[in-house]
Design a protein around this motif. Structure first.
Motif, PDB file in Angstrom:
ATOM      1  N   ILE A 166      44.595  25.838  41.544  1.00 50.52           N
ATOM      2  CA  ILE A 166      45.121  26.916  42.586  1.00 50.52           C
ATOM      3  C   ILE A 166      43.764  27.387  43.284  1.00 50.52           C
ATOM      4  O   ILE A 166      42.713  27.708  42.579  1.00 50.52           O
ATOM      5  CB  ILE A 166      45.601  27.982  41.496  1.00 50.52           C
ATOM      6  CG1 ILE A 166      46.854  27.330  41.025  1.00 50.52           C
ATOM      7  CG2 ILE A 166      45.971  29.157  42.382  1.00 50.52           C
ATOM      8  CD1 ILE A 166      47.948  27.177  42.016  1.00 50.52           C
ATOM      9  N   TYR A 167      43.857  27.739  44.523  1.00 51.77           N
ATOM     10  CA  TYR A 167      42.718  28.259  45.299  1.00 51.77           C
ATOM     11  C   TYR A 167      43.335  29.805  45.795  1.00 51.77           C
ATOM     12  O   TYR A 167      44.547  29.956  46.169  1.00 51.77           O
ATOM     13  CB  TYR A 167      42.263  27.370  46.190  1.00 51.77           C
ATOM     14  CG  TYR A 167      42.861  27.039  47.187  1.00 51.77           C
ATOM     15  CD1 TYR A 167      42.991  27.688  48.482  1.00 51.77           C
ATOM     16  CD2 TYR A 167      43.965  26.033  47.401  1.00 51.77           C
ATOM     17  CE1 TYR A 167      43.689  27.510  49.738  1.00 51.77           C
ATOM     18  CE2 TYR A 167      44.886  25.895  48.251  1.00 51.77           C
ATOM     19  CZ  TYR A 167      44.704  26.439  49.475  1.00 51.77           C
ATOM     20  OH  TYR A 167      45.624  26.142  50.909  1.00 51.77           O
ATOM     21  N   ALA A 168      42.569  30.694  46.193  1.00 46.92           N
ATOM     22  CA  ALA A 168      42.523  31.835  46.748  1.00 46.92           C
ATOM     23  C   ALA A 168      43.090  31.684  48.397  1.00 46.92           C
ATOM     24  O   ALA A 168      44.047  32.431  48.504  1.00 46.92           O
ATOM     25  CB  ALA A 168      41.478  32.772  46.677  1.00 46.92           C
ATOM     26  N   GLY A 169      42.285  31.237  49.141  1.00 49.81           N
ATOM     27  CA  GLY A 169      42.711  31.055  50.454  1.00 49.81           C
ATOM     28  C   GLY A 169      42.689  32.526  51.098  1.00 49.81           C
ATOM     29  O   GLY A 169      42.257  33.541  50.779  1.00 49.81           O
ATOM     30  N   ILE A 170      43.266  32.555  52.344  1.00 53.01           N
ATOM     31  CA  ILE A 170      43.377  33.923  53.023  1.00 53.01           C
ATOM     32  C   ILE A 170      44.938  34.309  52.824  1.00 53.01           C
ATOM     33  O   ILE A 170      45.632  33.682  53.356  1.00 53.01           O
ATOM     34  CB  ILE A 170      43.011  33.491  54.569  1.00 53.01           C
ATOM     35  CG1 ILE A 170      41.388  32.895  54.650  1.00 53.01           C
ATOM     36  CG2 ILE A 170      42.873  34.689  55.194  1.00 53.01           C
ATOM     37  CD1 ILE A 170      40.982  32.808  55.982  1.00 53.01           C
ATOM     38  N   GLU A 171      45.064  35.301  52.584  1.00 55.44           N
ATOM     39  CA  GLU A 171      46.378  36.041  52.506  1.00 55.44           C
ATOM     40  C   GLU A 171      46.617  36.879  53.579  1.00 55.44           C
ATOM     41  O   GLU A 171      45.761  37.839  53.846  1.00 55.44           O
ATOM     42  CB  GLU A 171      46.571  36.681  51.305  1.00 55.44           C
ATOM     43  CG  GLU A 171      46.299  35.859  49.735  1.00 55.44           C
ATOM     44  CD  GLU A 171      46.783  36.507  48.681  1.00 55.44           C
ATOM     45  OE1 GLU A 171      47.988  37.130  48.532  1.00 55.44           O
ATOM     46  OE2 GLU A 171      46.165  36.470  47.633  1.00 55.44           O
ATOM     47  N   SER A 172      47.877  36.690  54.347  1.00 56.78           N
ATOM     48  CA  SER A 172      48.083  37.437  55.336  1.00 56.78           C
ATOM     49  C   SER A 172      48.528  38.744  55.008  1.00 56.78           C
ATOM     50  O   SER A 172      49.162  39.104  53.860  1.00 56.78           O
ATOM     51  CB  SER A 172      49.408  36.802  56.048  1.00 56.78           C
ATOM     52  OG  SER A 172      49.698  37.445  56.934  1.00 56.78           O
ATOM     53  N   SER A 212      41.456  36.656  31.071  1.00 62.13           N
ATOM     54  CA  SER A 212      40.436  37.521  30.730  1.00 62.13           C
ATOM     55  C   SER A 212      40.959  38.912  30.937  1.00 62.13           C
ATOM     56  O   SER A 212      40.456  39.955  31.387  1.00 62.13           O
ATOM     57  CB  SER A 212      39.404  37.277  31.946  1.00 62.13           C
ATOM     58  OG  SER A 212      39.111  36.128  31.743  1.00 62.13           O
ATOM     59  N   LEU A 213      42.245  39.213  30.376  1.00 61.31           N
ATOM     60  CA  LEU A 213      42.750  40.441  30.375  1.00 61.31           C
ATOM     61  C   LEU A 213      42.307  41.663  29.415  1.00 61.31           C
ATOM     62  O   LEU A 213      41.884  40.961  28.337  1.00 61.31           O
ATOM     63  CB  LEU A 213      44.375  40.338  30.372  1.00 61.31           C
ATOM     64  CG  LEU A 213      44.961  39.465  31.415  1.00 61.31           C
ATOM     65  CD1 LEU A 213      46.353  39.425  31.001  1.00 61.31           C
ATOM     66  CD2 LEU A 213      44.895  39.968  32.553  1.00 61.31           C
ATOM     67  N   SER A 214      42.004  42.775  29.738  1.00 64.20           N
ATOM     68  CA  SER A 214      41.524  43.744  28.756  1.00 64.20           C
ATOM     69  C   SER A 214      42.313  45.169  28.850  1.00 64.20           C
ATOM     70  O   SER A 214      43.263  45.200  29.677  1.00 64.20           O
ATOM     71  CB  SER A 214      39.961  43.663  28.919  1.00 64.20           C
ATOM     72  OG  SER A 214      39.610  44.202  30.386  1.00 64.20           O
ATOM     73  N   GLY A 215      41.556  46.086  27.989  1.00 60.51           N
ATOM     74  CA  GLY A 215      42.042  47.153  28.200  1.00 60.51           C
ATOM     75  C   GLY A 215      43.338  47.432  27.136  1.00 60.51           C
ATOM     76  O   GLY A 215      43.657  46.429  26.328  1.00 60.51           O
ATOM     77  N   PRO A 216      43.868  48.660  26.865  1.00 62.64           N
ATOM     78  CA  PRO A 216      44.823  48.725  25.906  1.00 62.64           C
ATOM     79  C   PRO A 216      46.147  48.137  26.197  1.00 62.64           C
ATOM     80  O   PRO A 216      46.211  48.005  27.679  1.00 62.64           O
ATOM     81  CB  PRO A 216      44.962  50.480  25.815  1.00 62.64           C
ATOM     82  CG  PRO A 216      44.713  50.761  27.128  1.00 62.64           C
ATOM     83  CD  PRO A 216      43.516  49.933  27.668  1.00 62.64           C
ATOM     84  N   LEU A 217      47.011  47.770  25.237  1.00 60.95           N
ATOM     85  CA  LEU A 217      48.330  47.575  25.669  1.00 60.95           C
ATOM     86  C   LEU A 217      49.082  48.529  26.169  1.00 60.95           C
ATOM     87  O   LEU A 217      49.084  49.621  26.116  1.00 60.95           O
ATOM     88  CB  LEU A 217      49.036  47.045  24.596  1.00 60.95           C
ATOM     89  CG  LEU A 217      48.641  45.664  23.879  1.00 60.95           C
ATOM     90  CD1 LEU A 217      49.498  45.186  22.563  1.00 60.95           C
ATOM     91  CD2 LEU A 217      48.358  44.341  25.095  1.00 60.95           C
ATOM     92  N   GLN A 218      49.851  48.356  27.239  1.00 65.83           N
ATOM     93  CA  GLN A 218      50.942  49.312  27.751  1.00 65.83           C
ATOM     94  C   GLN A 218      52.302  49.162  27.667  1.00 65.83           C
ATOM     95  O   GLN A 218      52.928  47.858  27.753  1.00 65.83           O
ATOM     96  CB  GLN A 218      50.565  49.463  29.236  1.00 65.83           C
ATOM     97  CG  GLN A 218      49.030  49.965  29.415  1.00 65.83           C
ATOM     98  CD  GLN A 218      48.606  50.180  31.095  1.00 65.83           C
ATOM     99  OE1 GLN A 218      48.203  48.773  31.700  1.00 65.83           O
ATOM    100  NE2 GLN A 218      48.980  51.384  31.759  1.00 65.83           N
ATOM    101  N   LEU A 219      53.249  50.024  27.679  1.00 60.91           N
ATOM    102  CA  LEU A 219      54.667  49.647  27.483  1.00 60.91           C
ATOM    103  C   LEU A 219      55.448  50.289  28.631  1.00 60.91           C
ATOM    104  O   LEU A 219      54.853  50.862  29.808  1.00 60.91           O
ATOM    105  CB  LEU A 219      55.140  50.607  26.256  1.00 60.91           C
ATOM    106  CG  LEU A 219      54.673  50.552  24.888  1.00 60.91           C
ATOM    107  CD1 LEU A 219      55.327  51.407  23.915  1.00 60.91           C
ATOM    108  CD2 LEU A 219      55.210  49.124  24.533  1.00 60.91           C
ATOM    109  N   TYR A 233      42.347  28.864  38.225  1.00 52.66           N
ATOM    110  CA  TYR A 233      42.167  29.863  39.119  1.00 52.66           C
ATOM    111  C   TYR A 233      41.238  31.015  38.394  1.00 52.66           C
ATOM    112  O   TYR A 233      41.182  31.097  37.268  1.00 52.66           O
ATOM    113  CB  TYR A 233      43.393  30.483  39.543  1.00 52.66           C
ATOM    114  CG  TYR A 233      43.365  31.664  40.456  1.00 52.66           C
ATOM    115  CD1 TYR A 233      42.953  31.577  41.693  1.00 52.66           C
ATOM    116  CD2 TYR A 233      44.125  32.809  39.857  1.00 52.66           C
ATOM    117  CE1 TYR A 233      43.018  32.718  42.414  1.00 52.66           C
ATOM    118  CE2 TYR A 233      43.621  34.016  40.810  1.00 52.66           C
ATOM    119  CZ  TYR A 233      43.469  33.905  42.162  1.00 52.66           C
ATOM    120  OH  TYR A 233      43.454  34.932  42.855  1.00 52.66           O
ATOM    121  N   ASN A 234      40.363  31.961  39.144  1.00 59.40           N
ATOM    122  CA  ASN A 234      39.587  32.819  38.593  1.00 59.40           C
ATOM    123  C   ASN A 234      39.999  34.067  39.674  1.00 59.40           C
ATOM    124  O   ASN A 234      38.991  34.242  40.697  1.00 59.40           O
ATOM    125  CB  ASN A 234      37.978  32.497  38.716  1.00 59.40           C
ATOM    126  CG  ASN A 234      37.464  33.383  37.933  1.00 59.40           C
ATOM    127  OD1 ASN A 234      37.692  34.540  37.549  1.00 59.40           O
ATOM    128  ND2 ASN A 234      36.073  32.834  37.693  1.00 59.40           N
TER     129      ASN A 234
END
Length: 648
Positions: free
Chosen positions: A276-282, A349-356, A301-302
């Motif tokens: 998966i690559y980022a590319g240019i998004e319209s 690489s997700l972080s922070g508190p869990l949310q409902l 992907y990153n």
């Protein structure tokens, strides 16, 4: 279980339209002439029997209405004769052969053309290649499935057969040995709606002629060796596709999925195992599709989540595991997609508190957000807002605080893994009483404390309990005797008391790890297990801290009845802990054990005990600090490194 005589009884039901003779004990030669009276018969299926030959009536048959014939799990000795006979059924529309071996020579010029056949299925079935050449004459075929049958392109299956079927709508050729590039003649199949060529060895870029297949609704080319940038492929013009599966190839796919923005009918997209690559998004284009399922896991992907996901409202399955995506928990996926059933965000690489979500989500059944960096407390109302969860995995994060009592509101929960966090407190009584469907409870490597369970708990469906490396105290709960445990992992706690005798009645128990505790008392008696399982069980009992008080007779603990046990699983180990002492076994080693025990590590046996038992080979036992030649000087106890834990 019946036998061949059952056929004479079936023949009395003259109005039968369907007969399914599955796994009823038919053997050898099966004479179906006994069923000639069934003139209304339309469907016949025989599977899971030991049939070598099937005898049909010769000449004119009464089965003129037979449209569907299925055979499975059998070995036909005279395939040529059987196929000739099938030509006598003028209404036959469908053949299905599963896991069937047709031996003997097949002479194609002696076989009927099967021009009325519309559906042909050959799966895990060995045919003479000449039979496959007959497909050329089956001009009415609309559906072909030939899978797991070790075919290859050299069979000329495409050029001389399949590619001439201009009315073909359904083609499954998955899990064969096809190699090279796609046959060009596939361009002729303009009526094709379903094409599955997955799990083969096709290579190269996708050929331009695929653009001719404008009727395609389903395309699965996963698990091949295709290459190229999807943005340059003919797939972008196949706007009728509803289900597109490109996984496990070597494609380059833009994370925006912009090549498919005009695919208004697209519902499922599987692209995992590609690049998966980022590319240019319209900034001005938006997708016309509303997806139900999407998988882009393991794609290297990153970056952030794909922007098109914010416009999706019908998602049911989302898998973005191993996506290396950054940011917070995407609670917007839950808020925007009330039908979402499965969400997998493993190893990001997700972080922070869990949310409902804003409102309780009544569709989510599986949530796996393990191996991330979420921190803080688990929200108090977690279970109340996700009450339909059946699988929850939040392991290997940095969550702290206690397990919310609201977990008990998830009454359908079957799998719960909160291991490798920083959780404290105990197991909530609401969870222990109301999660009655729970089969796996994994809470290891936290800082949980108190009794393992409250006085009352109702986890009768529990199969695996993993609580190792916490601070639990007290005894092993007797209430666990009401479970059908297969694995019990409670090492690295502060448990005390004797081993409960009900452990010896757990017929499904396969593994116990209870090292580094303070358990004591006799080894429990186990009468139901084979000798190999019995001594493996004893091994696990001995793997615990402070086992100086755990004593017993090996012979008394086991009813040894099977000497044909694989020696690799039979070891008696007494692991030493420098803090809490050693183990002792008493009594002689029973005679049947000599042939199956590979080693007794760290267990002291007196010379008298050895002499009273059978003569043992030097390789049978390894002592901590003495050779077999000098067993009289072997220390009563000796240090050995403790084993690692055995996670589920």
């Amino acid at each position: 279980m019946f036998n061949n005589s059952i056929l004479s009884h079936v023949s009395t039901f003259s109005s039968l339209k369907g007969i399914y003779l599955n796994n009823i004990g038919l053997k050898g030669v099966v004479d179906l002439q006994e069923l000639d009276s069934l003139s209304n018969l339309e469907e016949l299926y025989m599977g899971g029997n030991e049939i070598k030959k099937i005898v049909f009536s010769k000449g004119e048959t009464s089965w003129r209405k037979l449209t569907w014939l299925g055979l499975s799990n059998m070995s036909i000795s005279d395939g040529n004769s059987l196929l000739q006979t099938l030509g006598l059924f003028p209404s036959l529309k469908s053949f299905e052969f599963y896991d069937t071996n047709f031996s003997g020579a097949v002479i194609t010029n002696e076989l009927p053309s099967f021009k009325n056949l519309t559906h042909l299925t050959i799966s895990d079935t060995v045919f003479n290649n000449k039979f496959l050449q007959m497909i050329e004459g089956m001009t009415s075929l609309q559906s072909i499935e030939i899978s797991s049958s070790n075919l290859n392109i050299s069979d000329t299956l495409f050029d001389k057969g399949i590619c001439k079927m201009l009315h073909l709508q359904h083609l499954d050729m998955w899990d064969n040995d096809f190699m090279g590039t796609l046959p060009c003649c596939l361009a002729n199949l303009t009526s094709l709606q379903h094409l599955d060529i997955s799990s083969n060895h096709f290579t190269g870029t996708l050929p331009c002629f695929l653009a001719n297949l404008t009727s395609l609704l389903y395309l699965d080319i996963s698990s091949n060796n295709f290459t190229g940038n999807i943005s340059l492929s003919p797939l972008k013009v196949l706007t009728s596709i509803q289900d597109l599966r490109l996984s496990d190839n070597h494609f380059q796919i833009p994370v925006s999925l912009e090549p498919f923005f005009n695919h208004s009918k697209l519902k499922k997209f599987y692209g995992y195992g590609n690049e998966i690559y980022a590319g240019i998004e319209s900034q001005y284009l938006a997708p016309k599709f509303q997806l139900n399922d999407i998988s882009l896991s393991n794609c290297g992907y990153n970056g952030s989540f794909p922007k098109f996901l914010y416009s999706q409202h019908d998602l049911q399955v989302v898998d973005l595991s191993d996506f290396n995506s950054k940011g917070k928990f995407p609670v917007w996926l839950l808020n925007n997609n009330t039908k979402l059933e499965e969400l997998y965000l493993v190893n990001n690489s997700l972080s922070g508190p869990l949310q409902l979500p804003i409102h309780p989500h009544m569709s989510l059944q599986e949530l796996d957000i393990s191996i991330n960096s979420f921190h803080g407390h688990i929200p108090t109302e977690f279970g109340a807002y996700l009450p339909m969860l059946q699988t929850l995995n939040i392991s290997r994060n940095a969550l702290n605080g206690s397990i919310p009592s609201s977990f008990g509101d998830m009454k359908l929960l079957e799998y719960l893994d909160l291991s490798y966090n920083l959780l404290t407190g105990g197991i909530p009584e609401h969870l222990a009483m109301d999660c009655v469907s729970l089969e796996v409870l994994a809470l290891s490597n936290n800082s949980l404390q108190g009794q393992i369970f409250p006085t009352n708990f109702n986890l009768k469906s529990l199969l695996y309990l993993q609580l190792d490396n916490n601070n639990f105290i007290g005894k092993i709960p007797d209430g666990l005797s009401n479970c059908s445990l297969e694995g019990l992992y409670i090492s690295g706690n502060h448990l005390v008391g004797t081993l409960p005798r009900w452990l010896g009645n757990q017929s499904s128990l396969e593994e116990i790890i209870m090292s580094k505790n303070h358990l004591e008392g006799p080894i429990v008696v186990i009468q139901f297990l084979s000798s190999g399982e019995c001594f493996y069980f004893i091994e696990q009992q001995l793997l615990h801290r402070g086992c100086s008080s755990l004593v017993g007779s090996i012979g008394g603990a086991c009813s040894v009845s099977n000497r044909g046990v694989t020696t690799e699983i039979v070891r008696l180990n007494a692991w030493y802990s420098s803090e809490d002492g050693f183990c002792s076994l008493v009594d002689s080693i029973p005679e049947p054990v000599a042939g199956i025990v590979t080693s007794i590590d760290g267990v002291s046996k007196s010379k008298q005990a050895l002499d009273s038992g059978p003569e043992l080979e030097r390789s049978d036992f390894s002592f901590c600090a003495a050779s077999v030649d000098d067993v009289s000087t072997a220390p009563k106890h000796g240090p050995i490194e403790p084993p690692g834990n055995s996670p589920i």
